[in-house]
Design an enzyme around this catalytic site. Structure first.
Site, mmCIF file in Angstrom:
data_model
loop_
_atom_site.group_PDB
_atom_site.id
_atom_site.type_symbol
_atom_site.label_atom_id
_atom_site.label_comp_id
_atom_site.label_asym_id
_atom_site.label_seq_id
_atom_site.Cartn_x
_atom_site.Cartn_y
_atom_site.Cartn_z
ATOM 1 N N SER A 155 0.836 -1.196 0.000
ATOM 2 C CA SER A 155 0.000 0.000 0.000
ATOM 3 C C SER A 155 0.878 1.257 0.000
ATOM 4 O O SER A 155 1.690 1.441 -0.897
ATOM 5 C CB SER A 155 -0.978 -0.036 1.176
ATOM 6 N N ASP A 212 -9.837 -3.783 -5.289
ATOM 7 C CA ASP A 212 -9.007 -2.775 -4.631
ATOM 8 C C ASP A 212 -9.040 -1.499 -5.466
ATOM 9 O O ASP A 212 -8.790 -1.547 -6.675
ATOM 10 C CB ASP A 212 -7.571 -3.302 -4.521
ATOM 11 N N HIS A 231 -7.809 -5.129 -0.900
ATOM 12 C CA HIS A 231 -6.649 -4.400 -0.402
ATOM 13 C C HIS A 231 -6.284 -4.923 0.987
ATOM 14 O O HIS A 231 -7.150 -5.173 1.822
ATOM 15 C CB HIS A 231 -6.966 -2.908 -0.323
#
Length: 313
Positions: free
Chosen positions: A154, A249, A279
């Site tokens: 991320s 995501d 995610h």
């Protein structure tokens, strides 16, 4: 493909808690909630040491994991996720333990400064400084400076993409691999994946707006290459990349686009798109089987990268 049943079960359990959306809370409260959340313990490793390394504005806390064996070992620099606003080395402890053992490497997890108290470029500069310190002081952690990789998920994936660009601009250190798990690549809320997955899949569009607003000093920084790697001018000297994306995501399309951009520039690149995933799945190895598959893919990629030393690395 449909949402993976294990991912759906995780989301249902999360929804049952009835917690307010992250983007409606102050960062300090979100951090406290995240740090207090239960998390599974990772495997034992031969040695774990918390220490501090010099940074651009004071010492940077890092956690060094060493596998069994004699070394010197290759090194994985790991940058945690959390939108540059939340997250810590404690939150990714289990994941980094797995990678240390599976890739047989020293792992250095970096507790970089967080926004909004420390906005851009604090996180990027801390991650670069820690990587440069490891390259210059590798023997002190039983590591090989010619075999250093960077990785993260991320916002940590963003930093793992940015550090090689910084290293290229600044004359080193040389890196053998970048591992980008569902990375933040640029600020673009209009992609198809943002529209398809704006809400309901753990990371929402509103959360990403919240993260970006806390990270940047002003909108002019949104296209800085150390913020948005998609806007870098030259990729030709970057290390090989593994880019992992998740189907459900918001960040899926920017990760895929970056993998294409790297490959077009001649960077050896593999894009692995995990169907049915959300995610954050990479750190959900205790409850989602495909997380274990991703861990294995990352570890195998690292072992292959570590098999070849870079002269003068």
């Amino acid at each position: 493909m449909a949402l993976d049943p294990q991912a759906r079960a995780y989301l249902d359990q999360l929804a049952a808690l009835g917690a307010p959306p992250m983007n409606t809370l102050p960062p300090a409260q979100v951090r406290a909630n995240s740090e207090n959340a239960p998390r599974p313990a990772g495997p034992e490793v031969a040695k774990v040491e918390d220490r501090k390394v010099p940074g651009p504005n004071g010492d940077i806390p890092v956690r060094v994991y060493t596998p069994a064996g004699t070394g010197p070992f290759p090194v994985l620099m790991w940058f945690h996720g959390g939108g540059w606003v939340i997250g810590s080395i404690d939150m990714v402890d289990g994941t980094v333990r797995h990678l240390t053992n599976m890739a047989n490497c020293v792992s250095v997890s970096v507790d970089y400064r967080l926004a909004p108290e420390y906005k851009f470029p604090a996180a990027a500069e801390d991650c670069y400084a820690a990587t440069a310190w490891v390259a210059a002081n590798a023997p002190s952690i039983n590591a090989d400076p010619s075999r250093i990789a960077v990785g993260g998920d991320s916002a940590g994936g963003n930093l793992a993409a940015v550090v090689p660009i910084m290293a290229q601009d600044r004359g080193g250190p040389r890196l053998v691999q970048q591992v980008l798990d569902y990375p933040v690549i640029e600020r673009d809320f209009a992609t198809k994946s943002y529209n398809d997955n704006a809400d309901g899949y753990l990371l929402s569009r509103d959360m990403m707006v919240w993260f970006w607003d806390h990270y940047l000093n002003d909108d002019s920084e949104a296209t800085h290459p150390y913020v948005a790697p998609m806007h870098a001018k030259d990729y030709s000297g970057l290390p090989p990349a593994l880019v992992i994306t998740a189907e459900f995501d918001p960040l899926r399309d920017e990760g895929a686009a970056y993998a294409r951009r790297l490959a077009e520039a001649g960077v050896p690149t593999k894009h692995s798109a995990y169907s049915g995933m959300i995610h954050g799945f990479f750190g959900m190895w205790a409850v989602i089987d495909k997380s274990k598959d991703a861990l294995t893919e990352v570890a195998d990629t690292l072992k292959n990268a570590f098999a070849v030393k870079i002269p003068g690395g």
